[in-house]
Design an enzyme around this catalytic site. Structure first.
Site, PDB file in Angstrom:
ATOM      1  N   LYS A   1      51.989  21.845  46.489  1.00  0.00           N
ATOM      2  CA  LYS A   1      53.224  21.366  45.860  1.00  0.00           C
ATOM      3  C   LYS A   1      54.241  21.050  46.955  1.00  0.00           C
ATOM      4  O   LYS A   1      54.668  21.920  47.681  1.00  0.00           O
ATOM      5  CB  LYS A   1      53.795  22.436  44.957  1.00  0.00           C
ATOM      6  CG  LYS A   1      53.123  22.489  43.619  1.00  0.00           C
ATOM      7  CD  LYS A   1      54.129  22.266  42.530  1.00  0.00           C
ATOM      8  CE  LYS A   1      53.468  21.716  41.297  1.00  0.00           C
ATOM      9  NZ  LYS A   1      54.307  21.835  40.130  1.00  0.00           N
TER      10      LYS A   1
ATOM     11  N   GLU B   1      51.042  19.075  30.031  1.00  0.00           N
ATOM     12  CA  GLU B   1      50.261  19.293  28.799  1.00  0.00           C
ATOM     13  C   GLU B   1      51.026  20.089  27.754  1.00  0.00           C
ATOM     14  O   GLU B   1      50.577  20.235  26.625  1.00  0.00           O
ATOM     15  CB  GLU B   1      48.968  20.059  29.128  1.00  0.00           C
ATOM     16  CG  GLU B   1      47.912  19.250  29.851  1.00  0.00           C
ATOM     17  CD  GLU B   1      48.019  19.346  31.370  1.00  0.00           C
ATOM     18  OE1 GLU B   1      49.142  19.571  31.877  1.00  0.00           O
ATOM     19  OE2 GLU B   1      46.997  19.187  32.056  1.00  0.00           O
TER      20      GLU B   1
ATOM     21  N   TRP C   1      52.764  16.995  43.440  1.00  0.00           N
ATOM     22  CA  TRP C   1      51.491  17.604  43.810  1.00  0.00           C
ATOM     23  C   TRP C   1      50.750  16.746  44.814  1.00  0.00           C
ATOM     24  O   TRP C   1      50.736  15.526  44.702  1.00  0.00           O
ATOM     25  CB  TRP C   1      50.598  17.758  42.572  1.00  0.00           C
ATOM     26  CG  TRP C   1      51.007  18.874  41.682  1.00  0.00           C
ATOM     27  CD1 TRP C   1      52.254  19.435  41.604  1.00  0.00           C
ATOM     28  CD2 TRP C   1      50.175  19.556  40.738  1.00  0.00           C
ATOM     29  NE1 TRP C   1      52.229  20.432  40.664  1.00  0.00           N
ATOM     30  CE2 TRP C   1      50.990  20.529  40.122  1.00  0.00           C
ATOM     31  CE3 TRP C   1      48.847  19.437  40.380  1.00  0.00           C
ATOM     32  CZ2 TRP C   1      50.494  21.378  39.141  1.00  0.00           C
ATOM     33  CZ3 TRP C   1      48.350  20.274  39.399  1.00  0.00           C
ATOM     34  CH2 TRP C   1      49.161  21.250  38.788  1.00  0.00           C
TER      35      TRP C   1
ATOM     36  N   THR D   1      48.464  13.573  34.051  1.00  0.00           N
ATOM     37  CA  THR D   1      48.505  14.731  34.949  1.00  0.00           C
ATOM     38  C   THR D   1      48.227  14.237  36.365  1.00  0.00           C
ATOM     39  O   THR D   1      47.846  13.087  36.570  1.00  0.00           O
ATOM     40  CB  THR D   1      47.409  15.738  34.581  1.00  0.00           C
ATOM     41  OG1 THR D   1      46.150  15.087  34.762  1.00  0.00           O
ATOM     42  CG2 THR D   1      47.522  16.213  33.151  1.00  0.00           C
TER      43      THR D   1
END
Ligand code: AMP
Length: 543
Positions: free
Chosen positions: A439, A330, A444, A185
């Site tokens: 974003k 995820e 990100w 992530t």
């Protein structure tokens, strides 16, 4: 009483087995990193991935080893995934847009044994070599002729490795619950965390992602995954495509409007997928050159919300159906997609657009709920919003090495960190993010990380970063600072200070000074108040 059906484990290499048997001559077209267009087919990909498996075994790669891949979408990257999973190892996608410290952390944390890389990333690897001591070598996805000149030690040439083997190889036996893929992530709160996919979760995700109300890809389609394989498995397309036997068009490293248009047209692409920023560049190119999209039928857009004007342009001006999707790393990643339900066919264009602007309804195997902070469910009325939570067989149960501790609530639901409404028809709409990431171009930017670097400036007392709207990149960071007493650094001073300490695209677009930054009772910066305060702010570059 037990059922009496065969025990056929759900393994990802069955996708490429199936494709080679039933769609062996179906084309895979790549714009190579070296520049030229390359054509192959599923038979060859199947054969070459088995050769690569043999080569990996010779290098000492074993079951459960983690192999990094730092690469664009190409036929070689795809082959390498099947070659890796074929020996029971784990492909680990590395996002080249991360800055060096993050890559270093991820490679070491995941214990990469080898890294498979495009030649375009040689400088990144040279910068990392001393800091990733467990990596035994780098395999460049190229041929002998194009091998880069490099100071890296233990460098291998992919084509030479493949050429040296025959394809007389059976995939190493693994269980369907075994890990096969890894993706970190973005690490907005603390370090990035590893999401570890199993063979079974990837197979189930593929079956669900390709149902008729989702991606619905058929053998007759020509599919271009513009979304990179290092973004949550290219939204599953590396598996969905071979399962369906469609033609694949791999765009390599060029994602500008012209390059994408060329491939869409020349390869008669019928389905494609990417974040809004890519489509913005394409639409600008089409308009500037008065072009149409004669072959494209469907475009999946996700990663951030689809702007209304983009949706309307695709649907009205180019007769391309937009599939607005939401998901996360995820979730393998697909959670919702905005296919119409019975009764919506006759709606006006405007009403249809309003439905498609929502992030869509949950796929089979994705249970979804919205809750308040006490975990009480919030009604599905399209107005009340709450924390979006999900449960299902291709959703993380924990992060790699237990990072972040327990991530499921008492009912086994995962909190997505998004805030959303769900309407009576089951269509979900993201209203906010509980985290404060920015974003930009589908990537990100961590506001916390940026703030931490900014407060390193000797004249800055406190810093807060928020995202402000940008027509091309969705959002760009605005750095808001409080200066130390008696000091008055200029915007340029601060930008000069940040230069070199951050990835270039993380650099704030502007720096403003305020007397005070608002705080919550527990001392946290109140980002919502700040966003409100700066809601009419326009970046200098847009004035
Ligand atoms: P990632 O794990 O990098 O794919 O990021 C997942 C996050 O991206 C989600 O939790 C959402 O905050 C955001 N996201 C993904 N798709 C959408 C969408 N269609 N609209 C708005 N936000 C989205």
């Amino acid at each position: 009483m037990k059922g009496l059906m065969q025990d056929w484990p759900l393994l990802v290499h069955t996708f490429i087995d199936h494709a080679s048997i039933h769609h062996g001559d179906r084309e895979i077209v790549t714009r190579k990193v070296e520049g030229d267009i390359h054509r192959t087919n599923y038979s060859e990909i199947h054969s070459r991935s088995r050769k690569f498996s043999k080569a990996l075994i010779k290098l000492g790669v074993k079951k459960s080893d983690v192999i990094g891949t730092l690469a664009w979408n190409t036929h070689r990257h795809l082959e390498s995934w099947y070659g890796i999973t074929g020996v029971g190892a784990i492909y680990h996608t590395l996002n080249p847009r991360l800055f060096l410290e993050q890559l270093e952390y991820i490679i070491n944390h995941a214990e990469n044994k080898f890294i498979i890389s495009d030649i375009s990333f040689v400088k990144i690897l040279e910068g990392l070599e001393e800091k990733i001591p467990n990596v035994k070598g780098i395999i460049f996805l190229t041929d002998k002729e194009n091998m880069p000149e490099t100071s890296l030690k233990n460098v291998f040439c992919y084509e030479e490795m493949v050429d040296a083997e025959d394809d007389n190889f059976s995939w190493i036996k693994v269980g369907e619950g075994d890990a096969c893929g890894l993706c970190y992530t973005s690490g907005t709160t603390g370090n990035p965390k590893g999401v570890l996919y199993s063979h079974k979760s990837n197979v189930l995700h593929t079956l669900v992602a390709n149902n008729a109300d989702a991606m619905g890809i058929k053998s007759t389609d020509s599919v271009m995954p513009v979304v990179p394989m290092f973004h949550a498995n290219a939204w599953g397309l590396s598996f969905t495509a071979p399962m369906s036997g469609c033609k694949i068009v791999m765009p390599g490293m060029n994602m500008d409007g012209e390059s994408i248009y060329q491939l869409l047209t020349e390869e008669k692409v019928t389905f494609t997928a990417a974040v809004p920023t890519v489509w913005l560049m394409l639409l600008q190119y089409l308009e500037a050159n008065n072009l149409q999209l004669p072959y494209l039928e469907r475009v999946a857009i996700g990663g951030s919300a689809v702007p209304r004007v983009m949706l309307e342009k695709f649907e009205r001006d180019y007769e391309v159906s937009v599939m607005h999707a939401w998901g996360m790393t995820e979730m393998s990643p697909l959670g919702t997609i905005g296919a119409f339900k019975h009764g919506m066919e006759g709606l006006s264009f405007e009403d249809k657009v309003n439905i498609k602007l929502k992030q869509g309804r949950a796929s089979y195997m994705v249970e979804m709920k919205i809750t308040d902070d006490e975990n009480n469910e919030i009604p599905w009325n399209g107005k009340d919003f709450g924390n979006l939570k999900v449960r299902g067989p291709f959703i993380s149960s924990q992060y790699m090495k237990g990072d972040g501790g327990e991530i499921l609530d008492e009912d086994g639901f995962f909190d997505t960190g998004d805030v959303a409404t769900i309407d009576e028809m089951g269509f979900m709409q993201i209203t906010d993010r509980s985290k404060d990431v920015i974003k930009s171009g589908g990537e990100w930017i961590s506001s916390i990380e940026l703030e931490n670097v900014a407060v390193g400036h000797p004249d800055i007392a406190e810093a807060a970063v928020i995202g402000v709207l940008h027509p091309k990149w969705d959002e760009r960071p605005l750095l808001i600072c409080v200066a130390n007493e008696g000091k008055s650094p200029s915007t340029q001073d601060v930008l000069d200070f940040l230069d070199g300490k951050l990835a270039k695209w993380w650099m704030p677009d502007d720096v403003v000074f305020v007397d005070e930054i608002p705080h919550t009772a527990t001392g946290k910066i109140q980002k919502l108040t700040l966003r409100d305060q700066f809601k009419d702010y326009v970046l200098p570059s847009l004035k």
